[in-house]
Design an enzyme around this catalytic site. Structure first.
Site, mmCIF file in Angstrom:
data_model
loop_
_atom_site.group_PDB
_atom_site.id
_atom_site.type_symbol
_atom_site.label_atom_id
_atom_site.label_comp_id
_atom_site.label_asym_id
_atom_site.label_seq_id
_atom_site.Cartn_x
_atom_site.Cartn_y
_atom_site.Cartn_z
ATOM 1 N N SER A 14 10.847 56.442 62.436
ATOM 2 C CA SER A 14 11.748 57.580 62.253
ATOM 3 C C SER A 14 12.746 57.297 61.126
ATOM 4 C CB SER A 14 12.523 57.857 63.544
ATOM 5 O OG SER A 14 13.522 58.824 63.287
ATOM 6 N N HIS A 39 8.192 60.036 60.826
ATOM 7 C CA HIS A 39 8.827 61.010 61.718
ATOM 8 C C HIS A 39 10.163 61.409 61.094
ATOM 9 C CE1 HIS A 39 9.636 62.844 65.691
ATOM 10 N NE2 HIS A 39 10.886 62.425 65.526
ATOM 11 N N ASP A 41 13.518 63.689 61.473
ATOM 12 C CA ASP A 41 14.355 64.394 62.448
ATOM 13 C C ASP A 41 15.313 65.357 61.765
ATOM 14 O OD1 ASP A 41 13.700 63.227 65.064
ATOM 15 O OD2 ASP A 41 14.343 61.344 64.136
ATOM 16 N N MET A 43 18.246 67.971 62.218
ATOM 17 C CA MET A 43 19.292 68.334 63.191
ATOM 18 C C MET A 43 20.310 69.248 62.528
ATOM 19 S SD MET A 43 20.006 64.588 64.770
ATOM 20 C CE MET A 43 18.696 63.563 65.434
ATOM 21 N N HIS A 72 10.271 66.951 63.109
ATOM 22 C CA HIS A 72 10.805 67.295 64.437
ATOM 23 C C HIS A 72 12.052 68.159 64.255
ATOM 24 C CE1 HIS A 72 12.772 65.496 68.356
ATOM 25 N NE2 HIS A 72 12.501 66.778 68.480
ATOM 26 N N MET A 74 15.098 69.921 65.477
ATOM 27 C CA MET A 74 16.096 70.052 66.544
ATOM 28 C C MET A 74 17.143 71.029 66.039
ATOM 29 S SD MET A 74 16.204 66.026 67.511
ATOM 30 C CE MET A 74 15.477 65.627 65.931
ATOM 31 N N MET A 145 10.538 63.978 75.028
ATOM 32 C CA MET A 145 11.723 63.210 74.613
ATOM 33 C C MET A 145 12.049 62.171 75.682
ATOM 34 S SD MET A 145 12.624 64.300 71.624
ATOM 35 C CE MET A 145 14.029 63.156 71.544
ATOM 36 N N GLY A 150 19.542 63.791 69.420
ATOM 37 C CA GLY A 150 20.775 63.895 68.641
ATOM 38 C C GLY A 150 21.074 62.620 67.880
ATOM 39 N N ASP A 183 9.515 59.891 72.026
ATOM 40 C CA ASP A 183 10.547 59.769 70.992
ATOM 41 C C ASP A 183 11.874 59.416 71.633
ATOM 42 O OD1 ASP A 183 12.132 60.024 68.737
ATOM 43 O OD2 ASP A 183 11.886 62.196 68.553
ATOM 44 N N GLY A 185 14.200 55.428 71.989
ATOM 45 C CA GLY A 185 14.261 54.132 72.679
ATOM 46 C C GLY A 185 12.934 53.400 72.756
ATOM 47 N N GLY A 205 12.581 54.437 65.685
ATOM 48 C CA GLY A 205 13.567 54.400 64.603
ATOM 49 C C GLY A 205 14.211 53.040 64.484
ATOM 50 N N SER A 206 15.199 52.797 65.345
ATOM 51 C CA SER A 206 15.966 51.547 65.286
ATOM 52 C C SER A 206 15.082 50.314 65.389
ATOM 53 C CB SER A 206 16.983 51.491 66.431
ATOM 54 O OG SER A 206 17.654 52.705 66.540
HETATM 55 C C1 DX5 Z 1 16.519 61.415 68.557
HETATM 56 C C2 DX5 Z 1 15.460 61.574 67.490
HETATM 57 C C3 DX5 Z 1 14.635 60.353 67.361
HETATM 58 C C4 DX5 Z 1 15.360 59.131 66.877
HETATM 59 C C5 DX5 Z 1 14.793 57.972 67.629
HETATM 60 O O1 DX5 Z 1 17.232 62.578 68.624
HETATM 61 O O2 DX5 Z 1 14.604 62.672 67.805
HETATM 62 O O3 DX5 Z 1 13.465 60.582 66.571
HETATM 63 O O4 DX5 Z 1 15.213 58.879 65.489
HETATM 64 O O5 DX5 Z 1 15.544 56.847 67.361
HETATM 65 P P1 DX5 Z 1 15.373 55.497 68.152
HETATM 66 O O6 DX5 Z 1 13.939 55.076 67.985
HETATM 67 O O7 DX5 Z 1 16.347 54.593 67.495
HETATM 68 O O8 DX5 Z 1 15.678 55.771 69.591
HETATM 69 ZN ZN ZN Z 2 12.603 62.839 66.714
#
Ligand code: DX5
Ligand code: ZN
Length: 224
Positions: A14, A39, A41, A43, A72, A74, A145, A150, A183, A185, A205-206
């Site tokens: 991500s 991916h 995101d 927002m 994605h 949001m 999710m 967010g 998506d 954690g 992501g992280s």
């Molecule tokens: C959360 C996003 C995710 C986010 C995941 O709102 O939709 O795609 O980037 O990040 P990690 O993998 O760090 O939880």
């Molecule tokens: Zn996402």
């Protein structure tokens, strides 16, 4: 471009966790580390309490590489913004089923497919699985999710695996072929739980971009 199916195990780094000052390099780093999709995101500060980036960023990533772009949304009124993400190079566009996204879900999914793009449907942790059931024959991917959307870096909600299992069971029952994406954690410790429940698209992501060794992190998420 490869025709990805739900039998493929797909890791989707991500971009939200990347260094925004070096988007092209970060995209290459993700792909060279074994990432299959990117991916992205989106927002809007309304549907979720954060603002990320828009179509211009999608276009930037698209211009650097022909990697599959998993967008994605949001945002409120995804139907209104849809053509801009199609034009920017999205390969999959995922919209949310919650009423707060303020659109006609069935019509938006049809519009995404009519634009020649894969259609995804997402549900938040608090949203009952029943809300997506009427749309399962109209989608290419279901996104369960595993955090409240967010922000990146939140803890994985294992309870959501019941939804993943139901999605996989209904897919088999009805002879459908949608991907199941998780998506939030997802890391080397939680990815096996997701894979065992039936998810084949793992957004991370992280745990990828912020890892000391991104390649090792992607391999570990894949279960190698
Ligand atoms: C959360 C996003 C995710 C986010 C995941 O709102 O939709 O795609 O980037 O990040 P990690 O993998 O760090 O939880
Ligand atoms: Zn996402």
């Amino acid at each position: 471009m490869k025709n990805w199916t739900y039998q493929d195990l797909i890791v989707a780094p991500s971009l939200l966790a990347a260094d925004f000052g070096r988007v092209a390099e970060e995209t290459s780093r993700a792909i060279n580390s074994g990432g299959d999709w990117m991916h992205l995101d989106i927002m809007d500060g309304n549907f979720v309490d954060n603002i990320s980036f828009g179509p211009a960023m999608v276009e930037t990533v698209h211009a650097t590489n022909d990697v599959f772009l998993d967008v994605h949304l949001m945002i409120q009124r995804p139907d209104h913004y849809l053509p801009r993400f199609v034009a920017a190079g999205a390969d999959m566009i995922t919209v949310h089923v919650e009423p707060e996204a303020t659109h006609d879900v069935g019509a938006t999914l049809a519009a995404i497919r009519a634009a020649g793009v894969k259609a995804g449907l997402a549900l938040n942790p608090a949203t009952a699985f029943e809300s997506v059931v009427p749309f399962l024959d109209q989608i290419d991917m279901l996104l369960c999710m595993t955090v409240v959307p967010g922000f990146g870096g939140q803890s994985f909600m294992g309870d959501m695996m019941a939804k993943v299992e139901r999605a996989a069971a209904i897919r088999a029952e009805k002879g459908l072929s949608y991907h199941i994406e998780v998506d939030g954690g997802v890391d080397p410790d939680t990815a096996p739980i997701c894979r065992a429940a039936g998810a084949n698209v793992l957004v991370a992501g992280s745990s990828t971009f912020k890892a000391a060794d991104m390649k090792a992190a992607v391999s570990a998420i894949r279960g190698e």
